[in-house]
Design an enzyme around this catalytic site. Sequence first.
Site, PDB file in Angstrom:
ATOM      1  N   CYS A  35       0.818  -1.210   0.000  1.00 28.61           N
ATOM      2  CA  CYS A  35       0.000   0.000   0.000  1.00 28.61           C
ATOM      3  C   CYS A  35       0.848   1.255   0.000  1.00 28.61           C
ATOM      4  O   CYS A  35       0.344   2.346  -0.239  1.00 28.61           O
ATOM      5  CB  CYS A  35      -0.871   0.107   1.236  1.00 28.61           C
ATOM      6  N   ASP A  37       2.068   2.533   2.651  1.00 23.84           N
ATOM      7  CA  ASP A  37       2.215   3.038   4.009  1.00 23.84           C
ATOM      8  C   ASP A  37       1.818   1.983   5.026  1.00 23.84           C
ATOM      9  O   ASP A  37       0.923   1.181   4.811  1.00 23.84           O
ATOM     10  CB  ASP A  37       1.503   4.373   4.255  1.00 23.84           C
ATOM     11  N   CYS A  62       4.761   8.284   3.621  1.00 23.70           N
ATOM     12  CA  CYS A  62       5.104   9.610   3.125  1.00 23.70           C
ATOM     13  C   CYS A  62       5.142  10.617   4.278  1.00 23.70           C
ATOM     14  O   CYS A  62       4.917  10.279   5.436  1.00 23.70           O
ATOM     15  CB  CYS A  62       4.076  10.037   2.098  1.00 23.70           C
ATOM     16  N   CYS A 106      -3.973   9.066   5.280  1.00 22.13           N
ATOM     17  CA  CYS A 106      -2.892   8.931   6.260  1.00 22.13           C
ATOM     18  C   CYS A 106      -3.443   9.067   7.679  1.00 22.13           C
ATOM     19  O   CYS A 106      -3.008   8.369   8.587  1.00 22.13           O
ATOM     20  CB  CYS A 106      -1.816   9.994   6.030  1.00 22.13           C
TER      21      CYS A 106
END
Lengths: 315, 404
Positions: A35, A37, A62, A106
């Site tokens: 993915c 992350d 990120c 995120c």
Amino acid sequence: MWDYSETVKEHFYNPRNVGAVEDANAIGDVGSLSCGDALRLTLKVNPETEVIEEAGFQTFGCGSAIASSSALTEMIKGKKLDEALEVSNQDIADYLEGLPPEKMHCSVMGREALQAAVANYRGEVWKDDHEEGALICKCFAIEEPLIVDTIKANKLSSVQDVANYTKAGAGCSACHEKIEEILDRELKARGEIFVPNAVRPDLAKEPRTVDASITSEMLAASKKATKPKFTLVQRIQKIEKAIAEVRPTLQADRGDVKLIDVQDKTVFVSLTGACVGCQMAGLTLNGLQQKIMEELGEFVQVVPLSKRQLEEAGL
Amino acid sequence: MTVSGIYFDNNATTKVAPEVLESMLPFFTEQFGNPSSIHQFGNQVGRKINSARCQVQNLIGAEFDSEVIFTSCGTESNATAILSSVKAQPQRKTIITTAVEHPAILAVCDQLDKEGYTVIRLDVDEKGRLDLDTYKRQLNDDVALVTIMWANNETGTIFPVVEMAELASKAGVMFHTDAVQAVGKVPVDLRTTKIDMLSLSGHKLHAPKGIGALYLRRGTRFRPMMRGGHQERGRRAGTENTASIVGLGVAAELAQKRIVAENTTVRGLRDRLENGILSANSHCYVTGDLSNRLPNTCNVAFEYIEGEAILMMLNKKGIAASSGSACTSGSLEPSHVMRAMGIPFTAAHGSIRFSLSYYNTQDEIDRVVSAVPEVISRLRQLSPYWSKEGPLKENAQAFSPTYA
Ligand SMILES: Cc1ncc(COP(=O)(O)O)c(C=O)c1O
Ligand code: FES
């Protein structure tokens, strides 16, 4: 590069609570290498009080993934587990003074890691039910799975429907081509044909049998009275009344809604606390729009104004 | 940005060369005429456009200057080429391209795909190379166009377009190449090839943004995308972007002069950078076809960390590079180029592209080489896939999230 807030950058360059907490008794792992992350959250929970005494994170991801993880650990330290679970992804985004729509996932990852860690502590099994997909509408950070599910559940058939239900497409309208493609596919799947430039079908025809009711109620409301039968002051009072009814729900989420202006059939409001891009805000606005229409017996459009728009207008 | 910033992102765009800027300025002031006008104001400008056309012609080795059509950018040249090929040959319904093209090609092909065309996207191997036998087998009378990039923007890998154009020509199929990254970096001599169309873009070779050109071999069937006035012999209507065309001409001339330096000096700097990074950092490798690459490009995949985070850290140190990472584009998947090469996810998300230009120096290379290790090790310290000693063995057991 992204227009990251200073707080995001600060948490990225100087992340708090990095690393695994020693003798942690709650561990939450989410994400994966594929993915792009992944996050491991380790907590030391006081078994007596259920207070999170220490929190640490390890993140592959990120800038905003790292900043969101850092923010999360800061937010939950010292909280009781149940309080910590109240932290929503929107709260994480707010703590960071906002995330770009492409990066809202995120903050979702942060919240999920927390849920996973708490489940781990309590010996429960945590299951991820958040479906991620291509970001369709950048204005409101809305991803494909939500649009598809909403179209399916409510048998939506126009871009306007999708905008009313999910908020996707209700801003700059740049995503309309993609929404039309999804509609085309979904309508085909249920044996109908997508007619892109048809007149709003629900206005032209008798109401079809639809599962959810906003569209038909809109129709009913708009049919009931095409001419406003109230004075301006009366209208505003009615609108304020409708707003007062939805306000407690928002305040429970530490948000609020305020009436800014009424121009003909458009009701301008400002949303605070909850980010305008959040899905909840979209649902809230739909609910509000419906309430106002019930009060007034006419069709109105509720339009949220962003902070910047308000500032530009000097409000 | 700091004045001392180090710019290693020349495949994204380049700075306008001072000579180029100089040549353009009069066209914003006294030389403002419309080249189509009869009077002296327009006339002079028209002549300058023609000399720019010759400068571009020389750079790409075209036989005639009328084979150069000025456009607004590489993207426009690409779209013009593809759409022209299908319009001009309505009975042909197939396009052959590769899986690693720039979106300016892929998105147009995807659209044609939706409209009922067959799009063949040739696969690449782990080094980003094409299989010419597979390609040859796909050539037939139904193919309207073969469009293959000359050099890949992410890895710099060069495709054998001259050979592929020969094969297409033998099969009677039109051939286009997106040479936006190649022109100015590798020698191009179109008159000796069977390439029918070629796209180039000014801002990749020190001309400004918003100017490009399409090479169209004389006699190649063509249908304009923009119709209107007689500019560019009616093949691209619209009053000319005179200043930028003049600038592109000067940039083309500069590029021609510097092609040797590009393949010696710049290549040397790139190799120094690459070797420096590889020896100072563990768990990283270069992607693409190492022996067959643009001289200015180096794409390094750093394992167990994510590209955007690397870029942000580098940016703080005044170093500009770019990444094929998903997060820089807002999608969840790593770049289609990395995926097409089958780069494992452990590395694909952490691929960083350094792309140099004539203007970079050895001092800059050395500063970057010494700055990178700290960035990489800091991010690895944050990574759940990394322990103090290195990557966690058997990731699956060490870190196994609930969903993948
Ligand atoms: C291979 C390739 N093709 C096309 C383009 C697009 O060129 P332009 O930016 O001039 O439209 C680029 C630039 O990013 C590129 O690298
Ligand atoms: S992107 Fe969907 S309305 Fe702007």
